[in-house]
Design a protein around this motif. Structure first.
Motif, PDB file in Angstrom:
ATOM      1  N   VAL A  59       0.834  -1.208   0.000  1.00 16.06           N
ATOM      2  CA  VAL A  59       0.000   0.000   0.000  1.00 16.06           C
ATOM      3  C   VAL A  59       0.868   1.257   0.000  1.00 16.06           C
ATOM      4  CG1 VAL A  59      -1.699   1.310   1.327  1.00 16.06           C
ATOM      5  CG2 VAL A  59      -1.938  -1.162   1.100  1.00 16.06           C
TER       6      VAL A  59
ATOM      7  N   MET B 191       2.242   1.889  -3.447  1.00 18.67           N
ATOM      8  CA  MET B 191       1.209   2.433  -4.331  1.00 18.67           C
ATOM      9  C   MET B 191       0.970   3.913  -4.045  1.00 18.67           C
ATOM     10  SD  MET B 191      -0.046   0.084  -6.447  1.00 18.67           S
ATOM     11  CE  MET B 191      -1.700   0.658  -6.796  1.00 18.67           C
ATOM     12  N   VAL B 192       0.943   4.270  -2.775  1.00 19.24           N
ATOM     13  CA  VAL B 192       0.725   5.667  -2.408  1.00 19.24           C
ATOM     14  C   VAL B 192       1.875   6.545  -2.908  1.00 19.24           C
ATOM     15  CG1 VAL B 192       0.558   7.261  -0.462  1.00 19.24           C
ATOM     16  CG2 VAL B 192      -0.741   5.121  -0.432  1.00 19.24           C
TER      17      VAL B 192
ATOM     18  N   HIS C 139       3.883   5.972  -5.417  1.00 22.10           N
ATOM     19  CA  HIS C 139       3.836   6.070  -6.886  1.00 22.10           C
ATOM     20  C   HIS C 139       2.786   7.073  -7.341  1.00 22.10           C
ATOM     21  CE1 HIS C 139       3.806   4.837 -11.090  1.00 22.10           C
ATOM     22  NE2 HIS C 139       2.489   4.652 -10.994  1.00 22.10           N
ATOM     23  N   ASN C 140       1.614   7.049  -6.721  1.00 22.19           N
ATOM     24  CA  ASN C 140       0.545   7.944  -7.143  1.00 22.19           C
ATOM     25  C   ASN C 140       0.790   9.376  -6.675  1.00 22.19           C
ATOM     26  OD1 ASN C 140      -2.003   6.444  -8.438  1.00 22.19           O
ATOM     27  ND2 ASN C 140      -1.013   5.057  -7.000  1.00 22.19           N
TER      28      ASN C 140
ATOM     29  N   ALA D  81      -9.695   4.125  -7.491  1.00 22.98           N
ATOM     30  CA  ALA D  81      -8.270   4.286  -7.188  1.00 22.98           C
ATOM     31  C   ALA D  81      -7.955   3.842  -5.768  1.00 22.98           C
ATOM     32  CB  ALA D  81      -7.867   5.754  -7.396  1.00 22.98           C
ATOM     33  N   LEU D  82      -8.848   4.163  -4.825  1.00 17.14           N
ATOM     34  CA  LEU D  82      -8.645   3.722  -3.442  1.00 17.14           C
ATOM     35  C   LEU D  82      -8.701   2.200  -3.331  1.00 17.14           C
ATOM     36  CD1 LEU D  82      -8.360   4.345  -0.427  1.00 17.14           C
ATOM     37  CD2 LEU D  82     -10.856   4.596  -0.323  1.00 17.14           C
TER      38      LEU D  82
ATOM     39  N   GLN E 228      -7.991   0.084  -5.643  1.00 21.23           N
ATOM     40  CA  GLN E 228      -6.785  -0.461  -6.271  1.00 21.23           C
ATOM     41  C   GLN E 228      -5.579  -0.338  -5.352  1.00 21.23           C
ATOM     42  OE1 GLN E 228      -5.789   1.446  -9.971  1.00 21.23           O
ATOM     43  NE2 GLN E 228      -4.960  -0.461 -10.840  1.00 21.23           N
ATOM     44  N   HIS E 229      -5.549   0.694  -4.507  1.00 20.75           N
ATOM     45  CA  HIS E 229      -4.474   0.832  -3.537  1.00 20.75           C
ATOM     46  C   HIS E 229      -4.568  -0.219  -2.442  1.00 20.75           C
ATOM     47  CE1 HIS E 229      -3.666   4.605  -5.481  1.00 20.75           C
ATOM     48  NE2 HIS E 229      -2.665   4.872  -4.665  1.00 20.75           N
TER      49      HIS E 229
ATOM     50  N   PHE F 287      -4.063  -4.035  -3.844  1.00 19.73           N
ATOM     51  CA  PHE F 287      -3.110  -3.996  -4.957  1.00 19.73           C
ATOM     52  C   PHE F 287      -2.693  -5.384  -5.421  1.00 19.73           C
ATOM     53  CE2 PHE F 287      -0.742  -4.175  -1.043  1.00 19.73           C
ATOM     54  CZ  PHE F 287       0.271  -5.078  -1.304  1.00 19.73           C
TER      55      PHE F 287
ATOM     56  N   HIS G  24      -7.665  -5.148 -10.406  1.00 14.93           N
ATOM     57  CA  HIS G  24      -6.999  -4.294 -11.401  1.00 14.93           C
ATOM     58  C   HIS G  24      -7.758  -4.348 -12.730  1.00 14.93           C
ATOM     59  CE1 HIS G  24      -3.321  -3.095  -9.239  1.00 14.93           C
ATOM     60  NE2 HIS G  24      -3.455  -4.256  -8.618  1.00 14.93           N
TER      61      HIS G  24
END
Length: 613
Positions: free
Chosen positions: A120, A123-124, A126-127, A225-226, A228-229, A232, A238
């Motif tokens: 997680v 992912m955070v 990266h975004n 998006a949340l 997907q985080h 993941f 996905h």
């Protein structure tokens, strides 16, 4: 911390399974109904993301009793909680029950939680990097100074029901229009390609972005998006997020073609002209993110048929009802145990008949008759069957506290194993437990007699809940279990009393049989003496009196046998009632165990849990 970690891992597992099933259902519907509108497909894939997020934050999922119920083996319910009789344990034996769970069970859970948290976090990061790039793109863009273009954008925004048009800027770093948001949305136009774009093409591109604003896609897109985080690691999720983004673009394309009278050929040519460009992190773009998406958008433009609006709404409502709410699969209610067979009391064997002495002529002296054979001793009447012991209460035992009062304990009390998680619900002189004997004693020490209270242990951590509102919600189910236990105790006392009566009657029948045997032997002796000498009137009177006594004893024995048969019937009926109460108590115990776990989760969320040291 251990409790929250275990609860989160459990929710992740259940949510992953339900998300996989929901993705399969939505994919199947989209394949079976190729003419399903893009807006409906967009809603269905968005519902998949909604279910994934709710599965992690919803503390009270729906329980579906679809798993097979535990079977019955040799008349014993395997699913009922095993409660062992109270046993006095030595202090050393009690101490051995408090062994902590193995380090291996803690290590793999900690590793899984750490891996999930690291994923997680990645992912955070990266975004966040992509978000900063998008905001930098907006900062380096220049405001549009074309008054005609600004006025056209304002008129188009009003036509789409928007309160105000987005801020319009020009950027030399993009090749297709982009809408960046969702806070203070900014519409970026490509500075290099803008002069070469025809008026109709520019109108269609601006309309496409305004439709996104009208549909609030920038805000609704935050939920996928949340999801997907948080999930993941879930490949099907996905897929769902990707399909949602593609269906969102197709829905906007359909709205542009249907609302502005442009031919599909011109709009398709515009999509090819815009080409392929990366999608912004917090926005949407007119260009397709890849060639596969561009191909599907062009194929969707070729569909001219319509789909009933009522059918689209019905499909969406169906998925809202059956797929969004988090669910858990639990075992079904076990079938009721078979009623015990009614056994009739065995009849007592009849006493053997005593042979009558042969008559002797009065005028002639009786010759010396051979000695009559001595009869075999009359067999003793078999003892009546022992009264069946009342079955133990399947969910209750008695435990004496340090005071003179006695507390009834219901639920699962294990003497030889300490579970990973345990709880003790105390209140009103009744405890409901799912724990070991060591946990029960530790809970009594922690509560210190100030019940009602809920004591919970997870691993080595102990918690105490004293919230009156929460405990009151559990008291009704706890009282129901206690009432069922008391009713079983009353039935057990009645069965014990009937067993005592049956034993007394059996002793009386045995005494009658022994007396009949003695009378038969005495009668045979008297008959032998009458054959050797002249029978007197006094001897005949004695024989007649013994015969009358035997007849009276036989009548009394018959009455006792009938009473034993009636007692056996009553005992069978009480056993059937007690079996039904045991089944009800098992169901009530399973329900209160689930309620206790839900209440503890709610107390954790509300912060009303006291952590014990």
């Amino acid at each position: 911390m251990d409790t929250l970690m275990m609860e989160l891992l459990t929710r992740l597992a259940w949510t992953s399974v339900q998300s996989a099933l929901l993705v399969a259902l939505v994919w199947g519907v989209c394949r079976l109904l190729p003419r399903l509108p893009a807006a409906t497909r967009c809603r269905l894939w968005w519902l998949v993301a909604l279910q994934a997020v709710l599965g992690l934050v919803w503390s009270s999922p729906l329980e579906l009793a679809v798993l097979p119920a535990p079977g019955i083996d040799n008349g014993t319910l395997l699913a009922q909680p095993m409660v062992q009789a109270p046993t006095t344990l030595a202090p050393m034996a009690i101490d051995t029950l408090t062994a902590a769970p193995t380090a291996a069970s803690l290590s793999w859970q900690s590793v899984v939680f750490a891996l999930w948290a690291a994923g997680v976090l990645l992912m955070v990061v990266h975004n966040l990097r992509a978000y900063r790039q998008s905001r930098a793109l907006v900062r380096h863009a220049v405001p549009c100074t074309d008054a005609g273009l600004q006025q056209a954008l304002q008129l188009a925004a009003e036509a789409h029901g928007l309160a105000r048009a987005p801020q319009l800027k020009l950027s030399a770093q993009i090749r297709s229009p982009q809408l960046i948001g969702p806070w203070n949305p900014v519409l970026l136009l490509p500075a290099r390609e803008l002069p070469a774009m025809a008026a109709d093409d520019l109108d269609m591109a601006l309309t496409h972005e305004l439709v996104h604003l009208q549909r609030r896609d920038l805000w609704f897109g935050l939920l996928p998006a949340l999801a997907q985080h948080l999930l993941f690691f879930h490949p099907l999720l996905h897929v769902a997020v990707r399909e949602y983004a593609l269906a969102r673009e197709e829905a906007c394309d359909s709205a542009v073609v249907a609302g502005h009278g442009h031919c599909r050929h011109d709009y398709g040519r515009l999509l090819v002209q815009l080409g392929v460009a990366p999608r912004p992190a917090v926005g949407v773009a007119s260009a397709s993110p890849n060639f596969r998406s561009l191909k599907r958008r062009l194929l969707t433009l070729q569909q001219t048929g319509s789909f009933p609006r009522v059918a689209s709404l019905a499909i969406t409502a169906l998925f809202v009802v059956i797929g969004v709410a988090p669910m858990r699969l639990v075992a079904a209610v076990p079938p009721p145990p078979p009623a015990p067979p009614v056994l009739a009391a065995p009849a007592a064997p009849a006493a053997p008949a005593v042979p009558a002495a042969p008559a002797v002529p009065a005028a002639v002296a009786a010759p010396a008759a051979p000695a009559a054979p001595r009869p075999v001793t009359a067999p003793r009447a078999p003892a009546p069957p022992a009264a069946p012991a009342p079955p133990p209460h399947p969910d209750s035992v008695s435990s004496s506290t340090s005071t003179s009062t006695t507390t009834i304990t219901h639920g699962r009390l294990d003497l030889s194993h300490q579970p990973r998680q345990a709880f003790v619900l105390m209140g009103g002189g009744d405890n409901f437990v799912d724990a070991s004997m060591a946990d029960l004693k530790q809970a009594q020490r922690d509560v210190q007699g100030r019940d009602p209270a809920l004591w919970v242990r997870v691993g080595n951590e102990r918690y105490l809940v004293r919230d009156p509102a929460l405990l009151k919600s559990l008291s009704q189910a706890q009282q129901q279990v206690a009432r069922l236990g008391e009713q079983q105790g009353v039935l057990g006392d009645r069965m014990g009393a009937l067993g005592e009566q049956q034993g007394e009657l059996g002793e009386r029948i045995a005494e009658v049989a022994m007396r009949a045997s003695r009378d038969a032997m005495e009668s045979m002796d008297a008959a032998e003496m009458a054959n050797n000498a002249a029978r007197t009137t006094k001897g005949d009177a004695a024989l007649a009196e013994r015969a009358a006594q035997r007849a009276k004893a036989d009548a009394a024995a018959a009455v006792d046998h009938r009473r034993i048969a009636e007692i056996s019937r009553q005992q069978a009926e009480l056993a059937r009632q007690q079996s039904g109460l045991a089944q009800q108590q098992s169901i009530a115990s399973a329900q209160i165990a689930r309620d206790v776990r839900k209440a503890f989760d709610k107390a954790l969320a509300d912060g009303t849990v006291q952590r014990l040291r």
